[in-house]
Design a protein around this motif. Sequence first.
Motif, PDB file in Angstrom:
ATOM      1  N   ASP A   1       0.831  -1.200   0.000  1.00 30.24           N
ATOM      2  CA  ASP A   1       0.000   0.000   0.000  1.00 30.24           C
ATOM      3  C   ASP A   1       0.864   1.249   0.000  1.00 30.24           C
ATOM      4  OD1 ASP A   1      -2.473  -1.233  -0.011  1.00 30.24           O
ATOM      5  OD2 ASP A   1      -2.637  -1.307   2.163  1.00 30.24           O
ATOM      6  N   PRO A   2       0.443   2.273  -0.627  1.00 26.86           N
ATOM      7  CA  PRO A   2      -0.852   2.431  -1.266  1.00 26.86           C
ATOM      8  C   PRO A   2      -0.853   2.127  -2.765  1.00 26.86           C
ATOM      9  CG  PRO A   2       0.177   4.578  -1.116  1.00 26.86           C
ATOM     10  CD  PRO A   2       1.135   3.578  -0.500  1.00 26.86           C
ATOM     11  N   ASP A   3       0.329   1.921  -3.406  1.00 30.63           N
ATOM     12  CA  ASP A   3       0.311   1.968  -4.867  1.00 30.63           C
ATOM     13  C   ASP A   3       1.326   1.075  -5.588  1.00 30.63           C
ATOM     14  OD1 ASP A   3       2.556   3.323  -4.081  1.00 30.63           O
ATOM     15  OD2 ASP A   3       1.962   5.245  -4.916  1.00 30.63           O
ATOM     16  N   ILE A   4       1.853   0.046  -4.932  1.00 37.50           N
ATOM     17  CA  ILE A   4       2.859  -0.820  -5.558  1.00 37.50           C
ATOM     18  C   ILE A   4       2.328  -2.249  -5.663  1.00 37.50           C
ATOM     19  CG2 ILE A   4       5.159  -1.864  -5.292  1.00 37.50           C
ATOM     20  CD1 ILE A   4       5.323   1.090  -6.000  1.00 37.50           C
ATOM     21  N   VAL A   5       2.499  -2.848  -6.847  1.00 35.66           N
ATOM     22  CA  VAL A   5       2.183  -4.262  -7.066  1.00 35.66           C
ATOM     23  C   VAL A   5       3.504  -4.926  -7.438  1.00 35.66           C
ATOM     24  CG1 VAL A   5       0.906  -5.910  -8.490  1.00 35.66           C
ATOM     25  CG2 VAL A   5      -0.152  -3.744  -7.863  1.00 35.66           C
ATOM     26  N   THR A   6       3.738  -6.146  -6.932  1.00 35.90           N
ATOM     27  CA  THR A   6       4.985  -6.837  -7.252  1.00 35.90           C
ATOM     28  C   THR A   6       4.716  -8.273  -7.686  1.00 35.90           C
ATOM     29  OG1 THR A   6       7.228  -7.325  -6.490  1.00 35.90           O
ATOM     30  CG2 THR A   6       5.477  -7.528  -4.863  1.00 35.90           C
ATOM     31  N   TYR A   7       5.473  -8.714  -8.672  1.00 38.25           N
ATOM     32  CA  TYR A   7       5.375 -10.073  -9.203  1.00 38.25           C
ATOM     33  C   TYR A   7       6.686 -10.780  -8.898  1.00 38.25           C
ATOM     34  CZ  TYR A   7       1.883  -7.644 -12.020  1.00 38.25           C
ATOM     35  OH  TYR A   7       0.835  -6.878 -12.432  1.00 38.25           O
ATOM     36  N   TYR A   8       6.617 -12.020  -8.427  1.00 37.54           N
ATOM     37  CA  TYR A   8       7.787 -12.832  -8.147  1.00 37.54           C
ATOM     38  C   TYR A   8       7.792 -13.995  -9.130  1.00 37.54           C
ATOM     39  CZ  TYR A   8       7.448 -10.409  -3.662  1.00 37.54           C
ATOM     40  OH  TYR A   8       7.363  -9.452  -2.687  1.00 37.54           O
ATOM     41  N   GLY A   9       8.958 -14.388  -9.588  1.00 42.45           N
ATOM     42  CA  GLY A   9       8.997 -15.521 -10.488  1.00 42.45           C
ATOM     43  C   GLY A   9      10.377 -15.828 -10.998  1.00 42.45           C
ATOM     44  N   MET A  10      10.384 -16.433 -12.187  1.00 44.17           N
ATOM     45  CA  MET A  10      11.618 -16.842 -12.825  1.00 44.17           C
ATOM     46  C   MET A  10      11.540 -16.428 -14.293  1.00 44.17           C
ATOM     47  SD  MET A  10      13.297 -20.622 -12.578  1.00 44.17           S
ATOM     48  CE  MET A  10      13.060 -20.550 -10.802  1.00 44.17           C
ATOM     49  N   ASN A  11      12.631 -15.887 -14.820  1.00 45.72           N
ATOM     50  CA  ASN A  11      12.610 -15.497 -16.227  1.00 45.72           C
ATOM     51  C   ASN A  11      12.936 -16.693 -17.114  1.00 45.72           C
ATOM     52  OD1 ASN A  11      15.407 -15.769 -16.305  1.00 45.72           O
ATOM     53  ND2 ASN A  11      15.818 -13.575 -16.385  1.00 45.72           N
ATOM     54  N   GLU A  12      12.964 -16.462 -18.413  1.00 49.98           N
ATOM     55  CA  GLU A  12      13.145 -17.546 -19.379  1.00 49.98           C
ATOM     56  C   GLU A  12      14.485 -18.263 -19.259  1.00 49.98           C
ATOM     57  OE1 GLU A  12      12.251 -14.697 -22.375  1.00 49.98           O
ATOM     58  OE2 GLU A  12      10.421 -15.770 -22.956  1.00 49.98           O
ATOM     59  N   SER A  13      15.493 -17.590 -18.692  1.00 49.24           N
ATOM     60  CA  SER A  13      16.800 -18.235 -18.532  1.00 49.24           C
ATOM     61  C   SER A  13      16.960 -18.879 -17.152  1.00 49.24           C
ATOM     62  CB  SER A  13      17.923 -17.225 -18.791  1.00 49.24           C
ATOM     63  OG  SER A  13      17.866 -16.172 -17.858  1.00 49.24           O
ATOM     64  N   GLY A  14      15.889 -18.852 -16.343  1.00 54.15           N
ATOM     65  CA  GLY A  14      15.925 -19.514 -15.035  1.00 54.15           C
ATOM     66  C   GLY A  14      16.365 -18.636 -13.885  1.00 54.15           C
ATOM     67  N   ALA A  15      16.586 -17.354 -14.114  1.00 51.67           N
ATOM     68  CA  ALA A  15      17.008 -16.447 -13.042  1.00 51.67           C
ATOM     69  C   ALA A  15      15.800 -15.986 -12.232  1.00 51.67           C
ATOM     70  CB  ALA A  15      17.721 -15.230 -13.633  1.00 51.67           C
TER      71      ALA A  15
ATOM     72  N   HIS B   1       4.444   0.360 -10.147  1.00 50.95           N
ATOM     73  CA  HIS B   1       3.476   1.323  -9.634  1.00 50.95           C
ATOM     74  C   HIS B   1       2.149   1.074 -10.343  1.00 50.95           C
ATOM     75  CE1 HIS B   1       1.507   5.208  -8.936  1.00 50.95           C
ATOM     76  NE2 HIS B   1       2.260   5.256  -7.857  1.00 50.95           N
ATOM     77  N   VAL B   2       1.032   1.183  -9.633  1.00 45.46           N
ATOM     78  CA  VAL B   2      -0.266   0.882 -10.232  1.00 45.46           C
ATOM     79  C   VAL B   2      -0.584   1.780 -11.434  1.00 45.46           C
ATOM     80  CG1 VAL B   2      -1.280  -0.187  -8.181  1.00 45.46           C
ATOM     81  CG2 VAL B   2      -1.536   2.272  -8.540  1.00 45.46           C
ATOM     82  N   SER B   3      -0.023   2.959 -11.484  1.00 47.50           N
ATOM     83  CA  SER B   3      -0.268   3.831 -12.634  1.00 47.50           C
ATOM     84  C   SER B   3       0.430   3.316 -13.895  1.00 47.50           C
ATOM     85  CB  SER B   3       0.186   5.263 -12.333  1.00 47.50           C
ATOM     86  OG  SER B   3       1.593   5.305 -12.208  1.00 47.50           O
ATOM     87  N   GLN B   4       1.383   2.402 -13.730  1.00 45.73           N
ATOM     88  CA  GLN B   4       2.116   1.828 -14.854  1.00 45.73           C
ATOM     89  C   GLN B   4       1.686   0.392 -15.142  1.00 45.73           C
ATOM     90  OE1 GLN B   4       4.386   3.627 -16.676  1.00 45.73           O
ATOM     91  NE2 GLN B   4       3.549   5.280 -15.445  1.00 45.73           N
ATOM     92  N   LEU B   5       0.622  -0.061 -14.490  1.00 39.96           N
ATOM     93  CA  LEU B   5       0.163  -1.440 -14.609  1.00 39.96           C
ATOM     94  C   LEU B   5      -0.177  -1.765 -16.050  1.00 39.96           C
ATOM     95  CD1 LEU B   5      -0.366  -3.871 -12.821  1.00 39.96           C
ATOM     96  CD2 LEU B   5      -2.714  -3.102 -12.597  1.00 39.96           C
ATOM     97  N   ASN B   6       0.575  -2.703 -16.622  1.00 41.17           N
ATOM     98  CA  ASN B   6       0.394  -3.071 -18.012  1.00 41.17           C
ATOM     99  C   ASN B   6       1.088  -4.418 -18.202  1.00 41.17           C
ATOM    100  OD1 ASN B   6      -0.035  -3.112 -20.726  1.00 41.17           O
ATOM    101  ND2 ASN B   6       1.004  -1.177 -21.144  1.00 41.17           N
ATOM    102  N   VAL B   7       0.351  -5.497 -18.107  1.00 39.69           N
ATOM    103  CA  VAL B   7       0.932  -6.831 -18.211  1.00 39.69           C
ATOM    104  C   VAL B   7       0.181  -7.662 -19.243  1.00 39.69           C
ATOM    105  CG1 VAL B   7       1.702  -6.840 -15.808  1.00 39.69           C
ATOM    106  CG2 VAL B   7      -0.491  -7.812 -16.377  1.00 39.69           C
ATOM    107  N   THR B   8       0.835  -8.685 -19.741  1.00 37.94           N
ATOM    108  CA  THR B   8       0.238  -9.633 -20.667  1.00 37.94           C
ATOM    109  C   THR B   8       0.367 -11.016 -20.055  1.00 37.94           C
ATOM    110  OG1 THR B   8       0.960  -8.290 -22.538  1.00 37.94           O
ATOM    111  CG2 THR B   8       0.358 -10.577 -23.003  1.00 37.94           C
ATOM    112  N   LEU B   9      -0.738 -11.741 -19.908  1.00 38.00           N
ATOM    113  CA  LEU B   9      -0.671 -13.113 -19.432  1.00 38.00           C
ATOM    114  C   LEU B   9      -0.348 -13.995 -20.630  1.00 38.00           C
ATOM    115  CD1 LEU B   9      -3.734 -13.171 -17.024  1.00 38.00           C
ATOM    116  CD2 LEU B   9      -1.331 -12.736 -16.486  1.00 38.00           C
TER     117      LEU B   9
END
Length: 156
Positions: free
Chosen positions: A99-113, A120-128
């Motif tokens: 809160d109030p305005d941050i979203v975070t994604y955790y994961g692994m990229n294509e090379s395994g890192a 920031h929620v104002s920049q929210l732009n993702v593709t599933l």
Amino acid sequence: MTKTTMQIDTSAELMENDILPQCREIHTDPEAQPATGQTMPKALSEPVAKKSAAQWAYERIIMYIQNFEKQLDNDHEVGLGLAGGMTGVIKIEGLGYYDPDIVTYYGMNESGARTQLIQHVSQLNVTLVASPKHIDQPEPNRIGFRLASALDGDNA
């Protein structure tokens, strides 16, 4: 001549309708599974005015991830592609907000890192993206269902 009826809402109903979440989807494929056609987690039926921009974005992202996963076969998992970035695709292993305005994604990229995207929620732009699951993995990892379960107050 067609008879029309008029619905009159009380001022309380108008205020409530103004703060309750609303969503609408139209698809060219009549068999498409819109996110709005599923049972929504309890958290998504709460008034938006009580939530931060980060929490509200987080909850809706979960709904979209879960719906996307329902349409995948057993050989694919959900990945996250970022529009306008050089990050590539991230296999989603976690999602959070601050809160109030941050979203975070955790994961692994294509090379395994290991990868964490902080947005920031104002920049929210993702593709599933439908990403192939790991060869040694018997079943795909369905994070959307775990996330939605957490929204309902269950331990995920």
